[in-house]
Design a protein around this motif. Structure first.
Motif, PDB file in Angstrom:
ATOM      1  N   GLY A   1       0.801  -1.211   0.000  1.00 50.12           N
ATOM      2  CA  GLY A   1       0.000   0.000   0.000  1.00 50.12           C
ATOM      3  C   GLY A   1       0.834   1.261   0.000  1.00 50.12           C
ATOM      4  O   GLY A   1       0.304   2.373  -0.100  1.00 50.12           O
ATOM      5  N   THR A   2       2.160   1.115   0.092  1.00 49.50           N
ATOM      6  CA  THR A   2       3.094   2.237   0.050  1.00 49.50           C
ATOM      7  C   THR A   2       3.764   2.269  -1.316  1.00 49.50           C
ATOM      8  O   THR A   2       4.078   1.212  -1.867  1.00 49.50           O
ATOM      9  CB  THR A   2       4.169   2.064   1.148  1.00 49.50           C
ATOM     10  N   PRO A   3       3.985   3.446  -1.903  1.00 49.96           N
ATOM     11  CA  PRO A   3       4.729   3.492  -3.173  1.00 49.96           C
ATOM     12  C   PRO A   3       6.033   2.709  -3.049  1.00 49.96           C
ATOM     13  O   PRO A   3       6.742   2.845  -2.037  1.00 49.96           O
ATOM     14  CB  PRO A   3       4.979   4.987  -3.382  1.00 49.96           C
ATOM     15  N   ALA A   4       6.332   1.898  -4.062  1.00 47.96           N
ATOM     16  CA  ALA A   4       7.470   0.981  -3.931  1.00 47.96           C
ATOM     17  C   ALA A   4       8.207   0.816  -5.252  1.00 47.96           C
ATOM     18  O   ALA A   4       7.605   0.837  -6.332  1.00 47.96           O
ATOM     19  CB  ALA A   4       6.991  -0.380  -3.435  1.00 47.96           C
ATOM     20  N   PHE A   5       9.522   0.643  -5.121  1.00 44.91           N
ATOM     21  CA  PHE A   5      10.359   0.201  -6.230  1.00 44.91           C
ATOM     22  C   PHE A   5      10.941  -1.158  -5.843  1.00 44.91           C
ATOM     23  O   PHE A   5      11.582  -1.291  -4.800  1.00 44.91           O
ATOM     24  CB  PHE A   5      11.498   1.185  -6.509  1.00 44.91           C
ATOM     25  N   GLY A   6      10.686  -2.167  -6.669  1.00 44.54           N
ATOM     26  CA  GLY A   6      11.232  -3.492  -6.437  1.00 44.54           C
ATOM     27  C   GLY A   6      11.886  -3.998  -7.700  1.00 44.54           C
ATOM     28  O   GLY A   6      11.566  -3.549  -8.805  1.00 44.54           O
ATOM     29  N   VAL A   7      12.802  -4.928  -7.553  1.00 45.21           N
ATOM     30  CA  VAL A   7      13.565  -5.428  -8.701  1.00 45.21           C
ATOM     31  C   VAL A   7      13.060  -6.803  -9.124  1.00 45.21           C
ATOM     32  O   VAL A   7      12.403  -7.501  -8.356  1.00 45.21           O
ATOM     33  CB  VAL A   7      15.073  -5.488  -8.386  1.00 45.21           C
TER      34      VAL A   7
ATOM     35  N   GLY B   1      16.085  -2.297 -12.166  1.00 44.32           N
ATOM     36  CA  GLY B   1      14.684  -2.455 -12.541  1.00 44.32           C
ATOM     37  C   GLY B   1      14.554  -3.302 -13.794  1.00 44.32           C
ATOM     38  O   GLY B   1      15.393  -3.216 -14.705  1.00 44.32           O
ATOM     39  N   CYS B   2      13.506  -4.106 -13.856  1.00 46.98           N
ATOM     40  CA  CYS B   2      13.320  -5.026 -14.975  1.00 46.98           C
ATOM     41  C   CYS B   2      12.064  -4.732 -15.780  1.00 46.98           C
ATOM     42  O   CYS B   2      11.605  -5.568 -16.577  1.00 46.98           O
ATOM     43  CB  CYS B   2      13.283  -6.466 -14.457  1.00 46.98           C
ATOM     44  N   GLY B   3      11.472  -3.554 -15.586  1.00 49.97           N
ATOM     45  CA  GLY B   3      10.317  -3.169 -16.379  1.00 49.97           C
ATOM     46  C   GLY B   3       9.125  -4.087 -16.159  1.00 49.97           C
ATOM     47  O   GLY B   3       9.122  -4.946 -15.275  1.00 49.97           O
ATOM     48  N   THR B   4       8.121  -3.903 -16.989  1.00 48.33           N
ATOM     49  CA  THR B   4       6.924  -4.734 -16.856  1.00 48.33           C
ATOM     50  C   THR B   4       7.202  -6.195 -17.171  1.00 48.33           C
ATOM     51  O   THR B   4       6.491  -7.078 -16.697  1.00 48.33           O
ATOM     52  CB  THR B   4       5.803  -4.217 -17.771  1.00 48.33           C
TER      53      THR B   4
ATOM     54  N   GLY C   1       9.606  -7.893 -15.968  1.00 50.62           N
ATOM     55  CA  GLY C   1       9.961  -8.488 -14.681  1.00 50.62           C
ATOM     56  C   GLY C   1       9.009  -8.101 -13.567  1.00 50.62           C
ATOM     57  O   GLY C   1       9.352  -8.237 -12.394  1.00 50.62           O
ATOM     58  N   ARG C   2       7.821  -7.596 -13.930  1.00 51.84           N
ATOM     59  CA  ARG C   2       6.791  -7.191 -12.968  1.00 51.84           C
ATOM     60  C   ARG C   2       7.251  -6.021 -12.112  1.00 51.84           C
ATOM     61  O   ARG C   2       6.870  -5.892 -10.954  1.00 51.84           O
ATOM     62  CB  ARG C   2       6.362  -8.361 -12.065  1.00 51.84           C
ATOM     63  N   ASN C   3       8.063  -5.126 -12.707  1.00 46.24           N
ATOM     64  CA  ASN C   3       8.535  -3.922 -12.023  1.00 46.24           C
ATOM     65  C   ASN C   3       7.912  -2.678 -12.650  1.00 46.24           C
ATOM     66  O   ASN C   3       7.477  -2.711 -13.810  1.00 46.24           O
ATOM     67  CB  ASN C   3      10.058  -3.793 -12.116  1.00 46.24           C
ATOM     68  N   ASN C   4       7.922  -1.588 -11.898  1.00 48.24           N
ATOM     69  CA  ASN C   4       7.372  -0.338 -12.407  1.00 48.24           C
ATOM     70  C   ASN C   4       8.444   0.608 -12.941  1.00 48.24           C
ATOM     71  O   ASN C   4       8.173   1.768 -13.206  1.00 48.24           O
ATOM     72  CB  ASN C   4       6.559   0.365 -11.313  1.00 48.24           C
ATOM     73  N   PHE C   5       9.680   0.110 -13.092  1.00 51.09           N
ATOM     74  CA  PHE C   5      10.736   0.906 -13.720  1.00 51.09           C
ATOM     75  C   PHE C   5      11.719  -0.041 -14.397  1.00 51.09           C
ATOM     76  O   PHE C   5      11.836  -1.212 -14.029  1.00 51.09           O
ATOM     77  CB  PHE C   5      11.437   1.807 -12.690  1.00 51.09           C
ATOM     78  N   SER C   6      12.402   0.464 -15.418  1.00 43.76           N
ATOM     79  CA  SER C   6      13.308  -0.389 -16.197  1.00 43.76           C
ATOM     80  C   SER C   6      14.726   0.151 -16.227  1.00 43.76           C
ATOM     81  O   SER C   6      15.543  -0.302 -17.029  1.00 43.76           O
ATOM     82  CB  SER C   6      12.785  -0.542 -17.634  1.00 43.76           C
ATOM     83  N   SER C   7      15.029   1.100 -15.359  1.00 43.76           N
ATOM     84  CA  SER C   7      16.378   1.671 -15.287  1.00 43.76           C
ATOM     85  C   SER C   7      17.112   1.106 -14.081  1.00 43.76           C
ATOM     86  O   SER C   7      16.536   0.385 -13.262  1.00 43.76           O
ATOM     87  CB  SER C   7      16.274   3.199 -15.155  1.00 43.76           C
ATOM     88  N   ASN C   8      18.389   1.433 -13.970  1.00 41.30           N
ATOM     89  CA  ASN C   8      19.096   1.176 -12.722  1.00 41.30           C
ATOM     90  C   ASN C   8      18.531   2.112 -11.657  1.00 41.30           C
ATOM     91  O   ASN C   8      18.266   3.286 -11.935  1.00 41.30           O
ATOM     92  CB  ASN C   8      20.594   1.424 -12.885  1.00 41.30           C
TER      93      ASN C   8
END
Length: 481
Positions: free
Chosen positions: A221-227, A433-436, A438-445
């Motif tokens: 429920g908190t904004p998150a960045f996961g790899v 980050g692995c993008g969509t 990899g089920r991530n919301n970012f694709s950059s380092n």
């Protein structure tokens, strides 16, 4: 009514409430410190980031952290961790130098836009046992640079290393006159309940490590960045310098006993150079197993479908002994190789191994090599990156257009290059980050930019309304109005 079940459930609720309260106290201290720190000005933010960086880079402390990490986790190699702690932090400092992270950071007079950097608040940093000092340090430095406080939830195995790192940071803070509440650690014993409570109460979650932790971060429920999951494959194309490719693959595969998610797990070699490349890999320290030896290794590395701790991040010689391959161990291999032609759970060598063990695939041509990598990533590793060794750079563009990857690493030792290196332009990071895919919301380092909010002030400018025919003229010319 099941009285025992009711009593157990009540006790469990109370335990979670107690854990939540302990975390709330940590977060409250962090918030109080962060509110003052956020507006202290760029020189103070930079000083805090530099203090945290020097806490791990100083040679005596770095050595203590590397030795403790290997002793208590049983993962990796002391000398490689020592190098990683220093180089990754040095590279991060290079990337952060001169970067404005508070106040006005950009002005665009033509558009009438002014950008103001704002802190996110309290960061929950979830970190893995594979890098129990380097990854927390990276997140702490980035968080402080942007005016945030940070609370680390380390893996249980990596707790001692992370706690020592934070002690070192607090020692540097004392010299710099900074509040130690800006950097805290979840108290022992670290539990899923404590980590979950921290995720829920923080302003931002940055999760590196197991996919279970990443999924928990996204569900908090908190904004998150996961790899995403690692399982890197590298293609050796027929025009490649085979000696150079083998040398770089061997360095990458063996560094820190393959604890990095960026170490190659598979190499895909074109048929025309297959035997020659295997020879180069063997000269670089690899030992190719036969079918019977491969079966023994598989039985040792996977138990009930899961990677065995007996082999994870151990040396190739130790893994060979664990698998009962004494004759292989006598050769003191740097890494082990197995030939593979399948994918998925029935072919476990096609997945991530977290060990100096390399699956080798034979491809008919370049297109077939790309197809093999796609099949590997359909099982595990989608979104992360792919390596390519070639004398024809245009092949890298083809891979970038066709494969589900966020990075294509060309003619480099993959585990060093993917997270940034001094001979490429990627930013230094231990979280990719692995993008969509990899089920991530970012694709950059993951960089300092993920630790910032940006407020935009919009001033009025002269109205400029475009002409419809100017925008749609080409379309009208093709299909009419």
């Amino acid at each position: 009514m099941n009285v025992r079940a009711t009593v157990a459930e009540t006790a469990d609720v109370r335990a979670r409430e107690e854990v939540g309260q302990r975390i709330a106290e940590l977060v409250a201290r962090a918030r109080e410190a962060q509110r003052k720190f956020e507006f202290a000005g760029q020189p103070v933010l930079d000083m805090a980031a530099n203090a945290a960086a020097w806490a791990i880079m100083e040679p005596t402390r770095n050595r203590a952290l590397a030795e403790l990490a290997v002793r208590d986790t049983g993962l990796g190699d002391v000398e490689d961790k020592f190098r990683k702690n220093f180089r990754k932090t040095l590279g991060l400092l290079r990337d952060l130098r001169g970067q404005p992270t508070c106040g006005v950071i950009a002005r665009d007079s033509a558009k009438g836009i002014v950008e103001i950097a704002r802190a996110v608040g309290v960061v929950a940093a979830v970190t893995p046992s594979t890098n129990p000092a380097a990854t927390p340090a990276n997140k702490i430095v980035n968080a402080l640079k942007c005016g945030n406080a940070v609370i680390v939830a380390p893996s249980p195995k990596g707790y001692s290393s992370c706690a020592l790192l934070i002690d070192f940071i607090h020692a540097e803070f004392a010299k710099a006159g900074l509040d130690p509440a800006l950097v805290q650690i979840v108290p022992e014993p670290v539990s899923k309940a404590a980590t979950a409570a921290l995720m829920q109460q923080a302003d931002l979650v940055v999760a590196t490590g197991s996919q279970a932790n990443v999924r928990m971060a996204y569900a908090s429920g908190t904004p998150a960045f996961g790899v995403g999951a690692g399982n890197v494959a590298s293609i050796v194309e027929r025009s490649a310098d085979l000696h150079d490719a083998a040398h770089k693959i061997a360095r990458s595969k063996t560094f820190d006993n393959a604890t990095s998610c960026s170490s190659e797990n598979s190499v895909v070699v074109q048929d025309a150079i297959y035997d020659a490349m295997l020879g180069e890999l063997e000269r670089s320290g690899g030992v190719l197993l036969d079918a019977a030896q491969k079966a023994q290794l598989q039985a040792a590395m996977w138990q009930d479908g899961k990677l065995s701790e007996r082999c994870t991040a151990k040396s190739a010689t130790r893994i060979a002994l664990t698998a009962g391959l004494e004759t292989v161990a006598e050769r003191e291999p740097r890494f082990l190789m197995v030939e593979e032609d399948g994918f998925g759970a029935d072919h476990p060598f096609s997945g991530e191994k977290l060990a100096p063990v390399l699956a080798v695939y034979r491809a008919r041509d370049f297109d077939d090599a790309a197809r093999i990598v796609r099949d590997i990533y359909a099982y595990m590793g989608a979104g992360h990156s792919v390596g390519l060794h070639t004398a024809q750079p245009e092949f890298a563009i083809r891979l970038g257009e066709q494969l589900p990857v966020a990075r294509v690493i060309v003619n480099q030792a993959h585990c060093f290059a993917t997270g940034g290196n001094f001979d490429n332009g990627l930013p230094f990071s231990l979280s990719m980050g692995c993008g969509t895919w990899g089920r991530n919301n970012f694709s950059s380092n993951l960089t300092f930019r993920q630790y910032l909010n940006v407020t935009r002030v919009a001033y009025p400018i002269e109205e400029q309304v475009p002409d419809v025919d100017e925008l749609l003229g080409e379309y009208f010319g093709r299909v009419g109005r």
